[in-house]
Design a protein around this motif. Structure first.
Motif, mmCIF file in Angstrom:
data_model
loop_
_atom_site.group_PDB
_atom_site.id
_atom_site.type_symbol
_atom_site.label_atom_id
_atom_site.label_comp_id
_atom_site.label_asym_id
_atom_site.label_seq_id
_atom_site.Cartn_x
_atom_site.Cartn_y
_atom_site.Cartn_z
ATOM 1 N N TRP A 26 0.882 -1.103 -0.079
ATOM 2 C CA TRP A 26 -0.075 -0.052 -0.160
ATOM 3 C C TRP A 26 0.733 1.325 0.057
ATOM 4 C CZ3 TRP A 26 -5.615 -0.243 0.615
ATOM 5 C CH2 TRP A 26 -6.230 1.240 0.652
ATOM 6 N N PRO A 27 1.885 1.279 0.826
ATOM 7 C CA PRO A 27 2.769 2.748 0.834
ATOM 8 C C PRO A 27 3.503 2.645 -0.465
ATOM 9 C CG PRO A 27 2.785 1.544 2.937
ATOM 10 C CD PRO A 27 2.204 0.612 1.995
ATOM 11 N N LYS A 28 3.848 1.794 -1.305
ATOM 12 C CA LYS A 28 4.745 2.012 -2.339
ATOM 13 C C LYS A 28 3.484 2.183 -3.498
ATOM 14 C CE LYS A 28 8.811 0.581 -1.414
ATOM 15 N NZ LYS A 28 9.827 1.235 -1.650
ATOM 16 N N LEU A 29 2.242 2.062 -3.481
ATOM 17 C CA LEU A 29 1.514 2.272 -4.565
ATOM 18 C C LEU A 29 1.115 3.978 -4.170
ATOM 19 C CD1 LEU A 29 -0.899 -0.886 -4.625
ATOM 20 C CD2 LEU A 29 0.424 0.240 -6.538
ATOM 21 N N ALA A 30 0.991 4.018 -2.723
ATOM 22 C CA ALA A 30 0.529 5.681 -2.460
ATOM 23 C C ALA A 30 1.848 6.415 -3.097
ATOM 24 C CB ALA A 30 0.596 5.834 -0.898
ATOM 25 N N GLU A 31 3.163 6.100 -2.846
ATOM 26 C CA GLU A 31 4.016 7.060 -3.553
ATOM 27 C C GLU A 31 4.039 7.037 -4.936
ATOM 28 O OE1 GLU A 31 8.067 4.974 -2.622
ATOM 29 O OE2 GLU A 31 7.721 5.148 -0.380
ATOM 30 N N LEU A 32 3.288 6.063 -5.666
ATOM 31 C CA LEU A 32 3.088 6.354 -7.148
ATOM 32 C C LEU A 32 1.836 7.118 -7.366
ATOM 33 C CD1 LEU A 32 4.717 5.354 -9.464
ATOM 34 C CD2 LEU A 32 3.015 3.384 -9.585
ATOM 35 N N GLY A 33 0.979 7.511 -6.299
ATOM 36 C CA GLY A 33 0.046 8.556 -6.503
ATOM 37 C C GLY A 33 -1.408 7.745 -6.577
ATOM 38 N N VAL A 34 -1.404 6.431 -6.416
ATOM 39 C CA VAL A 34 -2.688 5.701 -6.425
ATOM 40 C C VAL A 34 -3.664 6.352 -5.390
ATOM 41 C CG1 VAL A 34 -3.956 3.656 -6.475
ATOM 42 C CG2 VAL A 34 -1.642 3.902 -7.413
ATOM 43 N N THR A 35 -3.298 6.413 -4.278
ATOM 44 C CA THR A 35 -4.108 6.876 -3.102
ATOM 45 C C THR A 35 -4.719 8.309 -3.147
ATOM 46 O OG1 THR A 35 -2.312 7.311 -1.747
ATOM 47 C CG2 THR A 35 -3.210 5.069 -1.421
ATOM 48 N N ALA A 36 -3.875 9.115 -4.009
ATOM 49 C CA ALA A 36 -4.189 10.506 -4.013
ATOM 50 C C ALA A 36 -5.193 10.791 -5.442
ATOM 51 C CB ALA A 36 -3.081 11.404 -4.220
ATOM 52 N N LEU A 37 -5.441 9.738 -6.233
ATOM 53 C CA LEU A 37 -6.057 10.147 -7.536
ATOM 54 C C LEU A 37 -7.430 10.765 -7.354
ATOM 55 C CD1 LEU A 37 -5.630 6.720 -9.371
ATOM 56 C CD2 LEU A 37 -4.533 8.878 -10.015
ATOM 57 N N GLY A 38 -8.354 10.298 -6.495
ATOM 58 C CA GLY A 38 -9.565 10.987 -6.452
ATOM 59 C C GLY A 38 -9.720 12.085 -5.279
ATOM 60 N N ILE A 39 -8.537 12.233 -4.686
ATOM 61 C CA ILE A 39 -8.673 13.493 -3.741
ATOM 62 C C ILE A 39 -8.733 14.742 -4.287
ATOM 63 C CG2 ILE A 39 -7.679 14.374 -1.461
ATOM 64 C CD1 ILE A 39 -8.890 11.313 -1.235
ATOM 65 N N PRO A 40 -9.229 15.883 -4.250
ATOM 66 C CA PRO A 40 -9.251 17.061 -4.684
ATOM 67 C C PRO A 40 -7.762 17.854 -4.342
ATOM 68 C CG PRO A 40 -11.269 16.899 -3.504
ATOM 69 C CD PRO A 40 -10.554 15.642 -2.992
ATOM 70 N N GLU A 41 -7.276 18.554 -5.147
ATOM 71 C CA GLU A 41 -6.033 19.350 -5.001
ATOM 72 C C GLU A 41 -5.847 19.840 -3.463
ATOM 73 O OE1 GLU A 41 -5.058 21.700 -8.200
ATOM 74 O OE2 GLU A 41 -5.237 19.795 -9.747
ATOM 75 N N LYS A 42 -7.189 20.555 -3.179
ATOM 76 C CA LYS A 42 -6.982 21.319 -1.854
ATOM 77 C C LYS A 42 -6.681 20.273 -0.598
ATOM 78 C CE LYS A 42 -12.000 21.395 -0.902
ATOM 79 N NZ LYS A 42 -13.374 22.183 -0.842
ATOM 80 N N HIS A 43 -7.073 19.266 -0.785
ATOM 81 C CA HIS A 43 -6.566 18.108 0.296
ATOM 82 C C HIS A 43 -5.617 17.272 -0.090
ATOM 83 C CE1 HIS A 43 -10.260 19.030 2.306
ATOM 84 N NE2 HIS A 43 -10.845 18.657 1.500
ATOM 85 N N ASP A 44 -4.488 17.878 -1.058
ATOM 86 C CA ASP A 44 -3.317 17.471 -1.152
ATOM 87 C C ASP A 44 -3.537 16.124 -2.159
ATOM 88 O OD1 ASP A 44 -2.166 19.328 0.430
ATOM 89 O OD2 ASP A 44 -1.907 18.059 2.179
ATOM 90 N N PRO A 66 -5.156 -7.110 -3.064
ATOM 91 C CA PRO A 66 -6.169 -6.961 -2.020
ATOM 92 C C PRO A 66 -6.191 -5.708 -1.322
ATOM 93 C CG PRO A 66 -4.486 -7.994 -1.233
ATOM 94 C CD PRO A 66 -3.670 -7.962 -2.566
ATOM 95 N N GLY A 67 -7.363 -5.558 -0.558
ATOM 96 C CA GLY A 67 -7.505 -4.317 0.259
ATOM 97 C C GLY A 67 -8.790 -3.317 -0.162
ATOM 98 N N PRO A 68 -8.886 -2.297 0.626
ATOM 99 C CA PRO A 68 -10.301 -1.672 0.298
ATOM 100 C C PRO A 68 -9.799 -0.523 -0.651
ATOM 101 C CG PRO A 68 -9.273 -0.964 2.315
ATOM 102 C CD PRO A 68 -8.328 -2.326 2.048
#
Length: 294
Positions: A26-44, A66-68
């Motif tokens: 999960w952290p590696k995918l977050a570094e690639l930006g996956v977890t930030a895809l749907g988040i507005p820019e005002k929330h980083d 796997p995972g949510p």
């Protein structure tokens, strides 16, 4: 309309496949930006489009991660506008979302940092109740004990459709993995002195899977562009049917070894079975399409 991925989206997909071929951390995918895809820019976040989400979730489905992911990345940002989204974008917070009646149980609720129950047009907290079995052992489901009111939901209709879209993309990715695995095995397994992939009957089976997956892909991408409920539902049905066909064909090609717990094919078959009913069954989505055209 001629639809094609941009150069940036194609490069993003390639980067995801490269990473997921070695790890699904999960952290590696977050570094690639996956977890930030749907988040507005005002929330980083990245404020990405639904098409970008589809690109990411197809890769996640292809590698059986796997995972949510659907709850956290696709659904949650459409439900609330809150500073907590910044921690979601960074990969620090994972969410479990319950969206009755079509998502009545909580996925990975025991390890989720944020638990949200969509109650009509309002949001509530919940605590996980009894654990439930799933056809896919990697999906840990829980009953829900509703908690306190969190206020109005931002856009529950959009959130639901994004959940459906992300699930459809995972099904398409899983179907393509099943196809490529079956093609590779058909080129290795020998019967009567030749590879089974050289027999016309096997070629026809695999060709039918290719056709189903390639017909589902434009429906998925088109739904990501319009986000119309009937388009999203049509994509879910098409991707689900194509993935199930890929699963059945994979079993025919592999034979008995495909049923074993040790073979990766068996695990992927169970994932497809689970995803075809997640975020609304095929019957639910066919009714939505029928209502729209009727």
């Amino acid at each position: 309309m001629r639809f094609g991925l941009t150069a940036e989206q194609t490069a993003f997909a390639a980067s995801l496949h490269d990473l997921l071929s070695t790890t699904d951390d999960w952290p590696k995918l977050a570094e690639l930006g996956v977890t930030a895809l749907g988040i507005p820019e005002k929330h980083d976040g990245l404020g990405a489009s639904p098409v970008d989400l589809v690109v990411a979730f197809e890769a996640l489905g292809h590698h059986g991660v796997p995972g949510p992911w659907t709850d956290t990345v696709a659904v949650l940002p459409a439900l609330l506008d809150d500073p907590v989204l910044a921690s979601v974008a960074s990969g620090e917070t994972r969410a479990s979302v319950v969206f009755a009646p079509h998502v009545p149980y909580a996925l990975d609720a025991d390890t989720a940092d944020l638990r949200v129950l969509v109650d009509g047009k309002r949001l509530r907290t919940f605590t996980p109740g009894a654990s439930l079995s799933s056809v896919d052992p990697s999906r840990r489901l829980f009953e829900v004990v509703p908690g306190e009111d969190l206020g109005p939901a931002l856009d529950p209709a959009r959130a639901f459709d994004l959940g459906v879209l992300a699930t459809a993309a995972q099904l398409l990715g899983a179907g393509n993995w099943l196809l490529s695995t079956s093609v590779a095995y058909a080129g290795q397994r020998r019967q009567y002195g030749r590879e089974i992939g050289k027999y016309q009957a096997v070629k026809h089976l695999l060709a039918d899977v290719v056709t189903a997956l390639e017909l589902a892909r434009p429906l998925l991408h088109g739904a990501a562009v319009t986000l119309a409920p009937e388009d999203v539902s049509a994509a879910k049905v098409a991707c689900g049917d194509a993935a199930l066909l890929a699963a059945r064909t994979g079993l025919q090609v592999h034979g008995a070894i495909g049923y074993t717990a040790e073979h990766p094919l068996g695990r992927r078959l169970l994932r497809v079975r689970a995803l075809t009913t997640a975020w609304g069954t095929a019957a639910v989505h066919r009714r939505r399409v029928l209502a729209a055209v009727g």
